[in-house]
Every structure is written in C-alpha cells, then in structure tokens.
Motif scaffolding. Structure first.
Motif, PDB file in Angstrom:
ATOM      1  N   ILE A   1       1.085  -1.364   0.105  1.00 60.37           N
ATOM      2  CA  ILE A   1      -0.014   0.091  -0.220  1.00 60.37           C
ATOM      3  C   ILE A   1       0.812   1.293  -0.052  1.00 60.37           C
ATOM      4  O   ILE A   1       0.679   2.348  -0.586  1.00 60.37           O
ATOM      5  CB  ILE A   1      -0.832   0.060   1.333  1.00 60.37           C
ATOM      6  N   VAL A   2       1.790   1.276   0.836  1.00 62.37           N
ATOM      7  CA  VAL A   2       2.533   2.479   1.064  1.00 62.37           C
ATOM      8  C   VAL A   2       3.544   2.731  -0.378  1.00 62.37           C
ATOM      9  O   VAL A   2       3.708   3.787  -0.810  1.00 62.37           O
ATOM     10  CB  VAL A   2       3.754   2.372   2.235  1.00 62.37           C
TER      11      VAL A   2
ATOM     12  N   LEU B   1       5.768   0.952  -7.079  1.00 66.39           N
ATOM     13  CA  LEU B   1       5.613  -0.412  -7.567  1.00 66.39           C
ATOM     14  C   LEU B   1       4.930  -0.336  -8.910  1.00 66.39           C
ATOM     15  O   LEU B   1       5.310  -0.930  -9.969  1.00 66.39           O
ATOM     16  CB  LEU B   1       5.235  -1.159  -6.639  1.00 66.39           C
ATOM     17  N   TRP B   2       3.929   0.484  -9.164  1.00 58.42           N
ATOM     18  CA  TRP B   2       3.153   0.510 -10.467  1.00 58.42           C
ATOM     19  C   TRP B   2       3.984   1.291 -11.453  1.00 58.42           C
ATOM     20  O   TRP B   2       4.138   0.671 -12.540  1.00 58.42           O
ATOM     21  CB  TRP B   2       1.937   1.438 -10.084  1.00 58.42           C
ATOM     22  N   ARG B   3       4.652   2.424 -11.089  1.00 61.05           N
ATOM     23  CA  ARG B   3       5.622   2.907 -12.026  1.00 61.05           C
ATOM     24  C   ARG B   3       6.653   2.016 -12.547  1.00 61.05           C
ATOM     25  O   ARG B   3       6.874   2.053 -13.770  1.00 61.05           O
ATOM     26  CB  ARG B   3       6.066   4.250 -11.499  1.00 61.05           C
TER      27      ARG B   3
ATOM     28  N   LEU C   1       8.484  -1.423 -17.252  1.00 58.19           N
ATOM     29  CA  LEU C   1       9.244  -2.546 -17.592  1.00 58.19           C
ATOM     30  C   LEU C   1       9.657  -2.847 -19.174  1.00 58.19           C
ATOM     31  O   LEU C   1      10.840  -3.269 -19.430  1.00 58.19           O
ATOM     32  CB  LEU C   1       8.743  -3.969 -17.252  1.00 58.19           C
ATOM     33  N   PRO C   2       8.631  -2.512 -19.988  1.00 56.83           N
ATOM     34  CA  PRO C   2       8.936  -2.842 -21.362  1.00 56.83           C
ATOM     35  C   PRO C   2       9.915  -1.815 -22.052  1.00 56.83           C
ATOM     36  O   PRO C   2      10.671  -2.079 -23.085  1.00 56.83           O
ATOM     37  CB  PRO C   2       7.543  -2.666 -21.917  1.00 56.83           C
ATOM     38  N   THR C   3      10.096  -0.632 -21.260  1.00 53.01           N
ATOM     39  CA  THR C   3      10.948   0.369 -21.953  1.00 53.01           C
ATOM     40  C   THR C   3      11.922   0.853 -21.010  1.00 53.01           C
ATOM     41  O   THR C   3      13.180   1.596 -21.495  1.00 53.01           O
ATOM     42  CB  THR C   3       9.983   1.482 -22.143  1.00 53.01           C
TER      43      THR C   3
END
Length: 295
Positions: free
Chosen positions: A60-61, A66-68, A73-75
C-alpha cells in the motif's frame, strides 16, 4: 474460541507488524513472546502466515512506485534490472528454505534459547557494522547491480535462524558491501515482498489441511493487527534510519535477548496447552521459505 487465545493473537500480530521491517527479528520476538504467553499454533503456521499482513502494508505504501516500475518494464532497462535484482536476491532463501523447512520449524522454532543467542549476537554485529567507517558506493536501490543483489540474497539466508532477523541480515550485508543506510533498509523492504509471499504460499499449501476454523480465525486476527502496526513502521522507518542509523535496534536486540535468557532460566517451562494433537502433528509437514524476519 478461547478469549485468551484471541488476546494472544492480537498481541503477537501487533508485535509482528512493529518488528517485521526492523532489524530486530520479528520471528524471534513473536516466538519468544508466544513461548512466555503459552501460545502454540498448529504447525507454527500462525507465526508465518500473519507476516503477509505486514507485506500488505508495504504494497500500500509503495503502490505508486511499484506501479511505475511495472508499467515501465518494457521500456526502462533500469526498471528491468531492479526487478531482476529483487528476484535474484529472493532465490537463495527460497532454495535453502525449501530444503531446511522441517529443521527450521521443528527444531529452531522450538528452541527459545537459540533465539536469544541469535538476538544478542546479531545485535553486537549490527552495532559494530553501524559504527564501521564505510565508503558508500550505492545509494539508490534502482542502481544496485545484479551481483550485489545476489550477495544480499545470500546474506538473507542467515535469517533461517530465528532471532537473526531477515531485515537485519540483508541490511548488514548491504552495508558491508558499500550501500548507504537508507537504501539498505529500502532494499530490505522490497525483498520482503517475494520472500514473505513465498513463505505464506508454501506454508499454507503444506498445512492448510491441518488448520481448524479456530486456527484460521486467529491467523486473520494476527494478520489484521500486523497490517495496521506495520503501516506505521513502513511510513517512518527510512527517515529514522537516515538520521539515527541502526544502533538503537542493536541495543534493543541485545536487551531482549538477555531478558529472554533470564526469563527462560528462572521461569518454569510453559505447558503446551494449545499444541496440536499427536496424530495431527505426526501428519504435519511444516514448511516455510522462512527468511521472515524478520527473523
């Protein structure tokens, strides 16, 4: 359900959340505290499964970060290297934990004096490492080379001994290899996610048939308490470490270890009032990729 067991689950869950990400050994604390409370969980699954509550606090924190990392990841070679580094650091503990789970759960988890010794020795080592002059070569977890990540993962294997501390082992290893204190603690946060998720999944798969409805209720209570208390630690630990280092945690470990030794010597042995039935225990195959930590 026994109201006393509920109270124990609340206390142990809060203790887990407060100590999981500190280099003081969450597992050592809850095993010692459980010993003196007379708390015995089926196949020691409670102590492993509630750790996922603390990991949920990390998710959560750090969700935005983590989303970024995930979407880039692909780029982004940097994001790919960081992700590969975390997975690489996880592998040694996964391998050793699977091989040694019976010994960890049936011997080390059941030997409080070993936990006390590990707390004291680990505290002394952490105090020495915290005060050592160092040349900082890495101050951003995103830039840790893969070789460094693997070495930190090998250090994490020391946390198979309850009382050593998963975060303590990884932080100490990181500092010895040239990281700064803040990024060492942060890498330990990220490494906890696959490590504790692996421990949770493996232990649940092995012991789910042994768990009664009462066991599950106690695990849920401990899980929730661990999540709530871990939120506070995760939000404030990095700033504290940046300003004060790890000495306070080293002294805490030494104090808890010494107190535990004294109590083990002067108090009568706790009866196993909540131990599983002999037939169930014989069927149990305790398991954990147990670098918990905060061992």
């Amino acid at each position: 359900m026994d109201i006393g067991a509920v109270g124990d689950a609340v206390i142990l869950g809060i203790t887990e959340g407060l100590t999981e990400f500190l280099p003081v050994s969450s597992t050592g604390h809850i095993l010692l505290l459980g010993h003196f409370l007379g708390f015995q969980s089926t196949a020691r699954s409670f102590e492993v499964l509630i750790q996922l509550g603390a990991i949920l606090a990390i998710l959560i924190v750090y969700f935005g970060r983590l989303w970024r990392i995930f979407v880039t990841l692909p780029t982004s070679a940097r994001s790919r290297r960081f992700t590969a580094g975390i997975l690489l650091a996880f592998l040694p503990a996964a391998f050793v934990g699977v091989l040694a789970h019976d010994f960890i759960k049936t011997i080390l988890f059941e030997t409080p004096m070993v936990i006390c010794v590990a707390l004291i020795v680990g505290g002394i080592l952490l105090l020495v490492i915290d005060r050592m002059p160092r040349v900082v070569r890495y101050d951003d977890v995103m830039d840790y080379p893969l070789s460094l990540c693997l070495k930190i993962g090998i250090f994490q294997c020391l946390a198979m001994i309850p009382g050593t501390s998963r975060s303590g082992a990884t932080i100490a290893g990181s500092l010895l290899m040239g990281t700064d204190k803040r990024s060492a603690a942060e890498f330990s946060f990220f490494l906890a996610m696959p490590t504790m998720l692996g421990a949770f999944t493996y232990d649940l798969a092995k012991n789910r048939d042994l768990l009664s409805p009462d066991d599950i209720e106690l695990i849920v209570i401990g899980f929730v308490m661990a999540f709530i208390s871990a939120l506070f630690v995760v939000r404030h630990l990095l700033d504290f470490v940046s300003r004060h280092g790890f000495a306070v945690f080293a002294w805490w470990r030494i104090g808890v270890g010494l107190l535990g030794m004294v109590l083990l010597l002067v108090l009568p042995e706790q009866p196993d009032t909540q131990a599983p039935e002999p037939q169930a225990a014989a069927l149990s195959q305790p398991a954990a990729v147990d670098a918990s930590a905060d061992r």
